[in-house]
Scaffold this motif. Structure first.
Motif, PDB file in Angstrom:
ATOM      1  N   HIS A  30       0.843  -1.206   0.000  1.00  0.00           N
ATOM      2  CA  HIS A  30       0.000   0.000   0.000  1.00  0.00           C
ATOM      3  C   HIS A  30       0.874   1.249   0.000  1.00  0.00           C
ATOM      4  O   HIS A  30       1.943   1.236   0.610  1.00  0.00           O
ATOM      5  N   PRO A  31       0.403   2.335  -0.621  1.00  0.00           N
ATOM      6  CA  PRO A  31       1.196   3.576  -0.612  1.00  0.00           C
ATOM      7  C   PRO A  31       1.357   4.103   0.811  1.00  0.00           C
ATOM      8  O   PRO A  31       0.432   3.985   1.615  1.00  0.00           O
ATOM      9  N   VAL A  32       2.527   4.696   1.116  1.00  0.00           N
ATOM     10  CA  VAL A  32       2.762   5.144   2.499  1.00  0.00           C
ATOM     11  C   VAL A  32       1.937   6.360   2.884  1.00  0.00           C
ATOM     12  O   VAL A  32       1.664   6.577   4.056  1.00  0.00           O
ATOM     13  N   GLY A  33       1.548   7.190   1.910  1.00  0.00           N
ATOM     14  CA  GLY A  33       0.778   8.388   2.248  1.00  0.00           C
ATOM     15  C   GLY A  33       1.449   9.639   1.728  1.00  0.00           C
ATOM     16  O   GLY A  33       2.052   9.625   0.654  1.00  0.00           O
ATOM     17  N   VAL A  34       1.392  10.720   2.495  1.00  0.00           N
ATOM     18  CA  VAL A  34       1.983  11.989   2.057  1.00  0.00           C
ATOM     19  C   VAL A  34       3.511  11.911   2.210  1.00  0.00           C
ATOM     20  O   VAL A  34       4.023  11.529   3.253  1.00  0.00           O
ATOM     21  N   VAL A  35       4.203  12.283   1.145  1.00  0.00           N
ATOM     22  CA  VAL A  35       5.675  12.233   1.119  1.00  0.00           C
ATOM     23  C   VAL A  35       6.235  13.656   1.066  1.00  0.00           C
ATOM     24  O   VAL A  35       5.778  14.479   0.266  1.00  0.00           O
ATOM     25  N   ALA A  36       7.220  13.939   1.902  1.00  0.00           N
ATOM     26  CA  ALA A  36       7.969  15.200   1.802  1.00  0.00           C
ATOM     27  C   ALA A  36       9.236  14.921   1.008  1.00  0.00           C
ATOM     28  O   ALA A  36       9.973  13.981   1.316  1.00  0.00           O
ATOM     29  N   ALA A  37       9.480  15.701  -0.049  1.00  0.00           N
ATOM     30  CA  ALA A  37      10.660  15.489  -0.904  1.00  0.00           C
ATOM     31  C   ALA A  37      11.496  16.771  -0.915  1.00  0.00           C
ATOM     32  O   ALA A  37      11.011  17.821  -1.336  1.00  0.00           O
ATOM     33  N   SER A  83       4.799  17.503  10.992  1.00  0.00           N
ATOM     34  CA  SER A  83       3.435  17.079  10.694  1.00  0.00           C
ATOM     35  C   SER A  83       3.233  15.565  10.794  1.00  0.00           C
ATOM     36  O   SER A  83       3.948  14.785  10.148  1.00  0.00           O
ATOM     37  N   PRO A  84       2.241  15.129  11.550  1.00  0.00           N
ATOM     38  CA  PRO A  84       1.948  13.685  11.610  1.00  0.00           C
ATOM     39  C   PRO A  84       1.356  13.166  10.302  1.00  0.00           C
ATOM     40  O   PRO A  84       1.337  11.964  10.054  1.00  0.00           O
ATOM     41  N   HIS A  85       0.878  14.083   9.437  1.00  0.00           N
ATOM     42  CA  HIS A  85       0.295  13.639   8.160  1.00  0.00           C
ATOM     43  C   HIS A  85       1.367  13.241   7.158  1.00  0.00           C
ATOM     44  O   HIS A  85       1.098  12.509   6.219  1.00  0.00           O
ATOM     45  N   VAL A  86       2.568  13.788   7.322  1.00  0.00           N
ATOM     46  CA  VAL A  86       3.667  13.418   6.405  1.00  0.00           C
ATOM     47  C   VAL A  86       4.232  12.099   6.910  1.00  0.00           C
ATOM     48  O   VAL A  86       4.770  12.016   8.006  1.00  0.00           O
ATOM     49  N   ARG A  87       4.099  11.042   6.101  1.00  0.00           N
ATOM     50  CA  ARG A  87       4.488   9.711   6.565  1.00  0.00           C
ATOM     51  C   ARG A  87       5.884   9.305   6.121  1.00  0.00           C
ATOM     52  O   ARG A  87       6.421   8.309   6.575  1.00  0.00           O
ATOM     53  N   LYS A  88       6.434  10.084   5.179  1.00  0.00           N
ATOM     54  CA  LYS A  88       7.765   9.720   4.696  1.00  0.00           C
ATOM     55  C   LYS A  88       8.513  10.980   4.298  1.00  0.00           C
ATOM     56  O   LYS A  88       7.904  11.910   3.756  1.00  0.00           O
ATOM     57  N   VAL A  89       9.819  10.982   4.556  1.00  0.00           N
ATOM     58  CA  VAL A  89      10.647  12.077   4.043  1.00  0.00           C
ATOM     59  C   VAL A  89      11.747  11.462   3.177  1.00  0.00           C
ATOM     60  O   VAL A  89      12.372  10.469   3.548  1.00  0.00           O
ATOM     61  N   THR A  90      11.902  12.045   1.985  1.00  0.00           N
ATOM     62  CA  THR A  90      12.986  11.617   1.108  1.00  0.00           C
ATOM     63  C   THR A  90      13.831  12.851   0.820  1.00  0.00           C
ATOM     64  O   THR A  90      13.314  13.891   0.420  1.00  0.00           O
ATOM     65  N   THR A 118       7.564  11.916  14.931  1.00  0.00           N
ATOM     66  CA  THR A 118       6.353  11.378  14.291  1.00  0.00           C
ATOM     67  C   THR A 118       6.665  10.054  13.577  1.00  0.00           C
ATOM     68  O   THR A 118       5.837   9.542  12.835  1.00  0.00           O
ATOM     69  N   VAL A 119       7.845   9.496  13.827  1.00  0.00           N
ATOM     70  CA  VAL A 119       8.260   8.188  13.297  1.00  0.00           C
ATOM     71  C   VAL A 119       7.937   8.059  11.805  1.00  0.00           C
ATOM     72  O   VAL A 119       7.145   7.208  11.389  1.00  0.00           O
ATOM     73  N   LYS A 120       8.575   8.910  11.021  1.00  0.00           N
ATOM     74  CA  LYS A 120       8.375   8.833   9.574  1.00  0.00           C
ATOM     75  C   LYS A 120       9.327   7.804   8.969  1.00  0.00           C
ATOM     76  O   LYS A 120      10.403   7.567   9.512  1.00  0.00           O
ATOM     77  N   LYS A 121       8.931   7.283   7.830  1.00  0.00           N
ATOM     78  CA  LYS A 121       9.895   6.516   7.033  1.00  0.00           C
ATOM     79  C   LYS A 121      10.892   7.527   6.465  1.00  0.00           C
ATOM     80  O   LYS A 121      10.503   8.640   6.094  1.00  0.00           O
ATOM     81  N   VAL A 122      12.147   7.131   6.356  1.00  0.00           N
ATOM     82  CA  VAL A 122      13.192   8.075   5.959  1.00  0.00           C
ATOM     83  C   VAL A 122      14.048   7.479   4.851  1.00  0.00           C
ATOM     84  O   VAL A 122      14.512   6.351   4.976  1.00  0.00           O
ATOM     85  N   ASP A 150      10.397   0.481  -2.927  1.00  0.00           N
ATOM     86  CA  ASP A 150      10.132  -0.109  -1.600  1.00  0.00           C
ATOM     87  C   ASP A 150       9.812   0.932  -0.541  1.00  0.00           C
ATOM     88  O   ASP A 150       8.927   0.735   0.289  1.00  0.00           O
ATOM     89  N   ASP A 151      10.534   2.041  -0.566  1.00  0.00           N
ATOM     90  CA  ASP A 151      10.353   3.047   0.475  1.00  0.00           C
ATOM     91  C   ASP A 151       9.033   3.780   0.357  1.00  0.00           C
ATOM     92  O   ASP A 151       8.671   4.558   1.242  1.00  0.00           O
TER      93      ASP A 151
END
Ligand code: ADP
Length: 482
Positions: free
Chosen positions: A144-151, A222-229, A247-251, A469-470
């Motif tokens: 499933h997609p992780v959600g909102v991504v910060a790039a 933001s808790p809505h951002v689920r991943k930072v790349t 907020t324990v984001k994927k990194v 994968d990320d």
């Protein structure tokens, strides 16, 4: 010259609208080749970022569940739009970044290729049916997609670094808030324009320019951002890793490098020089995979240095837009000062400048392509990233010595070696603590292979089948009582 005016966006893309900063504040963007102003972009901060995050979170509700065939079609259209505008995008890139036009065209093409790659690869993003321990159960792993991504992207590849992040994010069904580097915002904003033109729904892609600290801070909080790349310096990468903890984001992090380039006595010398020139002087030495340290075995050392010096002399320096230019200006004055500092440090410790070594007669941020010999481990460039057109040449005697010197750094992104000994190639594969290894090749980045570093060069891969994968979470589902 093809005009890039239709792609020069002077506003930010937030929730499907093009807007300025709330307080009207702007940043001036200059052309490093001339120092002249190209234009102005918004100087956004926390409030605008929070609106972009809200738009991305709302768009994710439907885009995250959109048909795969629709996402593939959009990516294919985006690929085509990039290639249809390749020349204008390359001109824009060279104007804000300085690299020669032929390199800028290449960057647009590889960016488009990443988009096409992920359009293909998402169709193979399979889950698993796992054998269950008992007959009344069935076990599934779904993706499933992780959600909102910060790039967050750097200035040295302002277009293709965004491609490697947007490609997998949009393929997976994620929505994005992107922040291009302040020096080079236009290439990123042009991506916004093209994604809008090909029909991405409002809020799926948001692009903000402005204060790195404020935009980055709002994204990380933001808790809505689920991943930072992120692609950029190790220092900023570490800050983002720390900030993402709450907020324990994927990194995923593509950070600094300190690439060794090892030339053994048995190397094909001309091939090694060809590889050396591209691995060192591409983008004026301003890439994280650029050679930082040449290690050359004693038997071939003098011949290698002479040929490297001659090839360096031949590099034509000038504005990226001039025909024949191989070396443009450096990004800014700080980059020039850093190269000067590294050269004077090496000279004070016994190094010799055998080519270049000075600011270029063209002035501004132009610098002579330089070769320093007699490099030693106590010189600053042995441990610090040069990020400029300076070759530092170390001499070595044995393979063990070369591998150990190559690994004597906190970084672990790219390493190169030239040799014709097959057994040695596999010893290098096992011995070199690097995520990317080029054997008899000075340029190895390609969409099909995973790009990413070890140690403090980062985590996560971009490109290859691993590049998705990320952006995908896996869920395990057990169906019992069957
Ligand atoms: P470089 O300038 O060498 O590319 P940086 O790490 O300074 O590397 O910058 C890379 C990107 O990170 C740029 O977009 C920059 O604006 C951004 N950046 C810098 N500091 C921060 C920060 N504190 N938070 C978020 N982003 C940042």
């Amino acid at each position: 010259m093809t005009s890039y005016k239709h792609l020069l966006c002077e506003e930010n893309l937030i929730g499907g609208g093009w807007v300025g900063a709330d307080n009207g504040s702007k940043i001036t963007v200059t052309d490093p080749a001339t120092g002249k102003t190209i234009g102005h972009v918004p100087n956004c901060g926390r409030a605008e970022t929070n609106r972009a995050i809200a738009a991305a979170a709302s768009a994710f509700d439907s885009f995250g569940r959109s048909d795969l065939s629709q996402r593939v079609k959009l990516l294919q259209a985006l690929h085509d739009a990039l290639m249809d505008n390749q020349e204008a995008l390359a001109q824009l890139l060279t104007a804000e970044q300085g690299k020669p036009l032929f390199e800028a065209r290449g960057e647009i093409a590889i960016g488009a290729a990443y988009i096409r790659w992920f359009a293909e690869e998402i169709r193979r993003a399979k889950g698993e049916i796992v054998p269950a321990p008992t007959g009344d159960r069935r076990l599934f792993v779904t993706r499933h997609p992780v959600g909102v991504v910060a790039a967050i992207t750097p200035w040295n590849f302002p277009s293709s670094m965004l491609a490697r992040k947007l490609g997998p994010a949009l393929a997976a069904g994620c929505t994005v808030v992107a922040k291009p580097a302040t020096n080079t915002p236009y290439s990123g904003l042009a991506w916004g324009k093209l994604t809008e033109e090909v029909g991405y729904p409002a809020g799926v892609i948001n692009i903000l320019t402005g204060s790195a600290r404020d935009i980055g801070g709002a994204l990380m909080d933001s808790p809505h951002v689920r991943k930072v790349t992120f692609t950029g310096s190790t220092e900023v990468g570490k800050t983002l890793i720390r900030q993402s903890a709450d907020t324990v984001k994927k990194v995923s992090m593509e950070l600094g490098g300190n690439a060794p380039f090892i030339v053994f006595d048995d190397a094909d010398l001309d091939a090694a020089i060809e590889g050396a020139m591209i691995a060192k002087y591409r983008n004026m030495g301003q890439t994280c995979v650029c050679t930082n340290r040449f290690y050359v075995q004693a038997g071939i050392h003098d011949a290698f240095v002479e040929k490297l010096r001659a090839a360096t002399t031949d590099l034509q320096v000038g504005a990226g837009t001039e025909p024949g230019t191989m070396q443009g200006p450096l990004i800014n004055e700080a980059a020039v000062a850093k190269v000067e500092e590294l050269i004077s440090d090496a000279l004070s410790k016994g190094g010799n400048v055998v080519e270049g070594g000075q600011r270029h007669a063209l002035g501004g941020t132009y610098f002579q392509p330089t070769v320093v010999t007699g490099a030693t481990a106590d010189m600053s460039f042995a441990t610090e990233e040069i990020f400029g057109p300076l070759s530092a040449v170390f001499r070595f005697e044995t393979e063990e010595e070369a591998i150990s010197a190559a690994n004597a750094t906190e970084f672990g992104l790219a390493a190169y070696a030239y040799t014709r000994d097959l057994a040695r190639i596999f010893r290098l594969n096992e011995g070199l603590q690097y995520g990317l290894i080029g054997i008899n090749a000075g340029l190895i980045t390609t969409v099909e292979a995973p790009f990413g570093g070890l140690k403090q060069s980062g985590m996560g891969k971009e490109g290859g089948s691993q590049g998705l994968d990320d952006y995908l979470e896996s869920k395990y589902m057990c169906v019992a009582g069957l």
